[in-house]
Design an enzyme around this catalytic site. Structure first.
Site, PDB file in Angstrom:
ATOM      1  N   ASP A  42       0.869  -1.186   0.000  1.00 55.90           N
ATOM      2  CA  ASP A  42       0.000   0.000   0.000  1.00 55.90           C
ATOM      3  C   ASP A  42       0.898   1.225   0.000  1.00 55.90           C
ATOM      4  O   ASP A  42       1.987   1.206   0.575  1.00 55.90           O
ATOM      5  CB  ASP A  42      -0.920   0.015   1.239  1.00 55.90           C
ATOM      6  CG  ASP A  42      -2.104   0.938   1.063  1.00 55.90           C
ATOM      7  OD1 ASP A  42      -3.234   0.438   0.924  1.00 55.90           O
ATOM      8  OD2 ASP A  42      -1.917   2.185   1.041  1.00 55.90           O
ATOM      9  N   ARG A  95     -16.698  13.181 -11.388  1.00 58.16           N
ATOM     10  CA  ARG A  95     -16.624  11.734 -11.579  1.00 58.16           C
ATOM     11  C   ARG A  95     -15.484  11.393 -12.549  1.00 58.16           C
ATOM     12  O   ARG A  95     -14.731  10.460 -12.370  1.00 58.16           O
ATOM     13  CB  ARG A  95     -17.978  11.250 -12.124  1.00 58.16           C
ATOM     14  CG  ARG A  95     -18.151   9.755 -12.207  1.00 58.16           C
ATOM     15  CD  ARG A  95     -19.340   9.398 -13.082  1.00 58.16           C
ATOM     16  NE  ARG A  95     -19.243  10.001 -14.399  1.00 58.16           N
ATOM     17  CZ  ARG A  95     -18.559   9.499 -15.410  1.00 58.16           C
ATOM     18  NH1 ARG A  95     -17.915   8.385 -15.271  1.00 58.16           N
ATOM     19  NH2 ARG A  95     -18.509  10.129 -16.570  1.00 58.16           N
ATOM     20  N   SER A 126     -10.524  -2.790  -8.092  1.00 58.81           N
ATOM     21  CA  SER A 126     -10.814  -1.361  -7.914  1.00 58.81           C
ATOM     22  C   SER A 126     -11.882  -0.907  -8.901  1.00 58.81           C
ATOM     23  O   SER A 126     -11.933  -1.377 -10.036  1.00 58.81           O
ATOM     24  CB  SER A 126      -9.548  -0.532  -8.154  1.00 58.81           C
ATOM     25  OG  SER A 126      -8.459  -1.069  -7.464  1.00 58.81           O
ATOM     26  N   ASP A 155     -21.869  -9.625  -7.597  1.00 58.21           N
ATOM     27  CA  ASP A 155     -23.288  -9.367  -7.858  1.00 58.21           C
ATOM     28  C   ASP A 155     -24.043 -10.674  -8.114  1.00 58.21           C
ATOM     29  O   ASP A 155     -25.206 -10.820  -7.715  1.00 58.21           O
ATOM     30  CB  ASP A 155     -23.435  -8.443  -9.084  1.00 58.21           C
ATOM     31  CG  ASP A 155     -22.431  -7.306  -9.027  1.00 58.21           C
ATOM     32  OD1 ASP A 155     -22.811  -6.157  -8.856  1.00 58.21           O
ATOM     33  OD2 ASP A 155     -21.215  -7.617  -9.118  1.00 58.21           O
ATOM     34  N   ARG A 158     -24.730 -12.185  -4.840  1.00 56.28           N
ATOM     35  CA  ARG A 158     -25.874 -11.500  -4.202  1.00 56.28           C
ATOM     36  C   ARG A 158     -27.178 -11.998  -4.807  1.00 56.28           C
ATOM     37  O   ARG A 158     -28.158 -12.236  -4.087  1.00 56.28           O
ATOM     38  CB  ARG A 158     -25.752  -9.989  -4.423  1.00 56.28           C
ATOM     39  CG  ARG A 158     -24.654  -9.361  -3.583  1.00 56.28           C
ATOM     40  CD  ARG A 158     -24.461  -7.895  -3.944  1.00 56.28           C
ATOM     41  NE  ARG A 158     -23.515  -7.258  -3.024  1.00 56.28           N
ATOM     42  CZ  ARG A 158     -22.760  -6.216  -3.329  1.00 56.28           C
ATOM     43  NH1 ARG A 158     -22.821  -5.670  -4.536  1.00 56.28           N
ATOM     44  NH2 ARG A 158     -21.948  -5.702  -2.434  1.00 56.28           N
ATOM     45  N   ARG A 160     -27.781 -14.881  -6.248  1.00 57.45           N
ATOM     46  CA  ARG A 160     -28.049 -16.258  -5.797  1.00 57.45           C
ATOM     47  C   ARG A 160     -28.603 -16.250  -4.374  1.00 57.45           C
ATOM     48  O   ARG A 160     -29.558 -16.972  -4.074  1.00 57.45           O
ATOM     49  CB  ARG A 160     -26.763 -17.097  -5.857  1.00 57.45           C
ATOM     50  CG  ARG A 160     -26.339 -17.417  -7.276  1.00 57.45           C
ATOM     51  CD  ARG A 160     -25.015 -18.139  -7.297  1.00 57.45           C
ATOM     52  NE  ARG A 160     -25.066 -19.447  -6.649  1.00 57.45           N
ATOM     53  CZ  ARG A 160     -24.000 -20.142  -6.302  1.00 57.45           C
ATOM     54  NH1 ARG A 160     -22.788 -19.655  -6.526  1.00 57.45           N
ATOM     55  NH2 ARG A 160     -24.123 -21.317  -5.733  1.00 57.45           N
ATOM     56  N   HIS A 175     -28.519 -21.558  -9.442  1.00 52.54           N
ATOM     57  CA  HIS A 175     -27.544 -21.131 -10.455  1.00 52.54           C
ATOM     58  C   HIS A 175     -28.070 -19.872 -11.102  1.00 52.54           C
ATOM     59  O   HIS A 175     -29.148 -19.901 -11.713  1.00 52.54           O
ATOM     60  CB  HIS A 175     -27.323 -22.231 -11.479  1.00 52.54           C
ATOM     61  CG  HIS A 175     -26.735 -23.455 -10.858  1.00 52.54           C
ATOM     62  ND1 HIS A 175     -25.381 -23.599 -10.663  1.00 52.54           N
ATOM     63  CD2 HIS A 175     -27.320 -24.534 -10.313  1.00 52.54           C
ATOM     64  CE1 HIS A 175     -25.160 -24.736 -10.033  1.00 52.54           C
ATOM     65  NE2 HIS A 175     -26.326 -25.335  -9.810  1.00 52.54           N
ATOM     66  N   HIS A 182     -20.443  -3.943 -13.909  1.00 53.69           N
ATOM     67  CA  HIS A 182     -20.550  -4.018 -12.447  1.00 53.69           C
ATOM     68  C   HIS A 182     -21.005  -2.624 -12.014  1.00 53.69           C
ATOM     69  O   HIS A 182     -20.198  -1.735 -11.771  1.00 53.69           O
ATOM     70  CB  HIS A 182     -19.182  -4.374 -11.838  1.00 53.69           C
ATOM     71  CG  HIS A 182     -19.151  -4.221 -10.343  1.00 53.69           C
ATOM     72  ND1 HIS A 182     -19.923  -4.961  -9.493  1.00 53.69           N
ATOM     73  CD2 HIS A 182     -18.437  -3.386  -9.545  1.00 53.69           C
ATOM     74  CE1 HIS A 182     -19.689  -4.601  -8.243  1.00 53.69           C
ATOM     75  NE2 HIS A 182     -18.789  -3.639  -8.245  1.00 53.69           N
TER      76      HIS A 182
HETATM   77  P1  NAD Z   1      -9.888   1.946   0.782  1.00 55.02           P
HETATM   78  O1  NAD Z   1      -9.831   3.427   0.563  1.00 55.02           O
HETATM   79  O2  NAD Z   1     -10.194   1.406   2.128  1.00 55.02           O
HETATM   80  O3  NAD Z   1      -8.497   1.292   0.293  1.00 55.02           O
HETATM   81  C1  NAD Z   1      -7.816   1.691  -0.857  1.00 55.02           C
HETATM   82  C2  NAD Z   1      -6.341   1.612  -0.533  1.00 55.02           C
HETATM   83  O4  NAD Z   1      -5.598   1.814  -1.751  1.00 55.02           O
HETATM   84  C3  NAD Z   1      -5.869   2.693   0.449  1.00 55.02           C
HETATM   85  O5  NAD Z   1      -5.310   2.067   1.596  1.00 55.02           O
HETATM   86  C4  NAD Z   1      -4.821   3.476  -0.330  1.00 55.02           C
HETATM   87  O6  NAD Z   1      -3.738   3.915   0.465  1.00 55.02           O
HETATM   88  C5  NAD Z   1      -4.381   2.449  -1.358  1.00 55.02           C
HETATM   89  N1  NAD Z   1      -3.730   3.012  -2.552  1.00 55.02           N
HETATM   90  C6  NAD Z   1      -4.090   4.095  -3.282  1.00 55.02           C
HETATM   91  N2  NAD Z   1      -3.240   4.250  -4.321  1.00 55.02           N
HETATM   92  C7  NAD Z   1      -2.334   3.258  -4.253  1.00 55.02           C
HETATM   93  C8  NAD Z   1      -1.242   2.857  -5.041  1.00 55.02           C
HETATM   94  N3  NAD Z   1      -0.884   3.556  -6.129  1.00 55.02           N
HETATM   95  N4  NAD Z   1      -0.531   1.765  -4.676  1.00 55.02           N
HETATM   96  C9  NAD Z   1      -0.863   1.071  -3.567  1.00 55.02           C
HETATM   97  N5  NAD Z   1      -1.924   1.381  -2.785  1.00 55.02           N
HETATM   98  C10 NAD Z   1      -2.637   2.459  -3.119  1.00 55.02           C
HETATM   99  O7  NAD Z   1     -10.941   1.416  -0.290  1.00 55.02           O
HETATM  100  P2  NAD Z   1     -11.667  -0.023  -0.247  1.00 55.02           P
HETATM  101  O8  NAD Z   1     -12.962   0.086   0.435  1.00 55.02           O
HETATM  102  O9  NAD Z   1     -10.664  -1.040   0.169  1.00 55.02           O
HETATM  103  O10 NAD Z   1     -11.994  -0.216  -1.810  1.00 55.02           O
HETATM  104  C11 NAD Z   1     -10.920  -0.422  -2.732  1.00 55.02           C
HETATM  105  C12 NAD Z   1     -11.470  -0.436  -4.152  1.00 55.02           C
HETATM  106  O11 NAD Z   1     -12.298  -1.591  -4.336  1.00 55.02           O
HETATM  107  C13 NAD Z   1     -12.372   0.769  -4.472  1.00 55.02           C
HETATM  108  O12 NAD Z   1     -12.108   1.201  -5.797  1.00 55.02           O
HETATM  109  C14 NAD Z   1     -13.770   0.197  -4.366  1.00 55.02           C
HETATM  110  O13 NAD Z   1     -14.714   0.923  -5.133  1.00 55.02           O
HETATM  111  C15 NAD Z   1     -13.508  -1.184  -4.929  1.00 55.02           C
HETATM  112  N6  NAD Z   1     -14.537  -2.208  -4.647  1.00 55.02           N
HETATM  113  C16 NAD Z   1     -14.794  -3.074  -5.655  1.00 55.02           C
HETATM  114  C17 NAD Z   1     -15.762  -4.054  -5.499  1.00 55.02           C
HETATM  115  C18 NAD Z   1     -16.026  -4.998  -6.648  1.00 55.02           C
HETATM  116  O14 NAD Z   1     -16.927  -5.856  -6.570  1.00 55.02           O
HETATM  117  N7  NAD Z   1     -15.295  -4.877  -7.739  1.00 55.02           N
HETATM  118  C19 NAD Z   1     -16.458  -4.173  -4.278  1.00 55.02           C
HETATM  119  C20 NAD Z   1     -16.136  -3.289  -3.242  1.00 55.02           C
HETATM  120  C21 NAD Z   1     -15.175  -2.300  -3.444  1.00 55.02           C
END
Ligand code: NAD
Length: 321
Positions: A42, A95, A126, A155, A158, A160, A175, A182
């Site tokens: 991180d 955004r 992410s 999703d 969820r 299911r 299923h 997403h």
């Molecule tokens: P969070 O803010 O708790 O954690 C993100 C972390 O990324 C932070 O600790 C930050 O320091 C770190 N970070 C930022 N830039 C970085 C880099 N260049 N290198 C290393 N680390 C870096 O957020 P979260 O709640 O853990 O969510 C993380 C991501 O997951 C978000 O984009 C969120 O929208 C996504 N998410 C996706 C799903 C999915 O189904 N795809 C579900 C939930 C959340």
């Protein structure tokens, strides 16, 4: 007689981003026994250090696994790299500015992975996951299946669960798949949904748990779509179920399982769509996505899929790739 070799395969997963999703996933992965080594990276090094310390103190309670704070060099011999790094929207930020910032984070991480000559499969979590998966694939120049988005795996879980609760059947016997983006334009693929091998149109008359299935199925689909909003409204973020969904995807990769999952992948003509990443049923194995399954979707579902593709493409057009 075949020669007996003593080579030991160590399975290594790197988690980039030690926030809510990355750390919850690390916790679930450690308990799964799937990985021999977990490295957590991180930007906020104290956070990574704290998460690792908290996790290693659980060592006596879960299968043997080495857990450490990682750095770029860990990409070199990783089997899977999970990217959960991201930044949240700042006051006054649009955004598009946020999207560009997250795209730039992904591009930098992909460049670092390439620098280390890594052969890992990369799993993007992410958000917005479909767009960031597209950015990563375009930026890497790799074979497309090697970079996967977690897509609608969460999703679909969820869906299911909600359907199983409605029909009062074990979730493991339901299923069901959510497809497309997403996000808000995702849709339930009812044509592929079945319980005990029976499509819903056959199962419902036999079950008779509800009086107006047409109304109920719309409600179920909307509840799936709104799930993340509800959880974020209650506690600010979602992380438990997604942490487990990532374990499931990683398991399919590490074990070469050829599991069918609705991960986000680049379409190249499948379902009449191309140059966009979104979720369709795909076979996931050692090297990532091995095959897209072109299921027989209804006309309405095909329309919803291209609706998702249009939304994603217009967002991609706004980006500086
Ligand atoms: P969070 O803010 O708790 O954690 C993100 C972390 O990324 C932070 O600790 C930050 O320091 C770190 N970070 C930022 N830039 C970085 C880099 N260049 N290198 C290393 N680390 C870096 O957020 P979260 O709640 O853990 O969510 C993380 C991501 O997951 C978000 O984009 C969120 O929208 C996504 N998410 C996706 C799903 C999915 O189904 N795809 C579900 C939930 C959340």
């Amino acid at each position: 007689m075949g020669e007996i070799t003593n080579s030991i395969i160590r399975r290594k997963v790197v988690i980039v981003g030690a926030g809510a999703v990355g750390s919850t996933h690390g916790y679930a992965l450690a308990q799964s026994g799937l990985a021999d080594e977990i490295a957590i990276i991180d930007n906020n090094e104290d956070l990574a250090r704290g998460q690792v310390l908290d996790l290693v103190h659980g060592q006596p309670f879960f299968p043997t696994v080495s857990i450490k704070v990682g750095d770029k060099k860990d990409y070199a011999n990783a089997n899977v790299i999970v990217i959960t790094a991201g930044t949240a929207q700042k006051p006054g930020e649009t955004r598009l500015q946020l999207l560009q910032k997250n795209a730039d984070i992904i591009k930098k991480i992909i460049a670092d992975i390439i620098d280390q000559n890594s052969n890992a499969v990369v799993l993007i979590v992410s958000n917005p996951v479909d767009i960031l998966t597209y950015v990563a694939i375009k930026h890497s120049g790799w074979e497309k299946g090697r970079i996967i988005g977690s897509g609608t795996v969460l999703d679909s879980a969820r869906f299911r669960y909600i359907l199983s609760a409605h029909c009062r059947v074990d979730v493991h016997n339901v299923h069901a798949y959510m497809l497309g983006e997403h996000g808000d334009s995702e849709f339930a693929a009812w044509s592929m949904t079945n319980i005990a091998g029976m499509p819903m149109g056959e199962y419902c008359p036999a079950c008779m748990n509800c009086s107006n299935w047409d109304l109920e199925r719309k409600k179920i689909e909307q509840e799936v779509r709104d799930s993340a909003y509800h959880i974020i409204g209650y506690k600010g973020a979602t992380y438990f179920a997604v942490g487990l969904a990532i374990v499931r995807i990683i398991g399919a990769i590490l074990r070469g399982q050829r599991s069918v999952m609705t991960v986000s992948t680049l379409l190249e003509g499948e379902f009449g769509l191309k140059d966009v990443c979104l979720s369709v049923p795909s076979i996931v194995s050692h090297k990532g996505v091995r095959k897209i399954i072109e299921s027989n979707l209804s006309e309405e579902e095909l329309g919803s899929l291209s609706g998702s593709a249009e939304i994603l493409k217009s967002a991609i057009r706004e980006l500086n790739l």
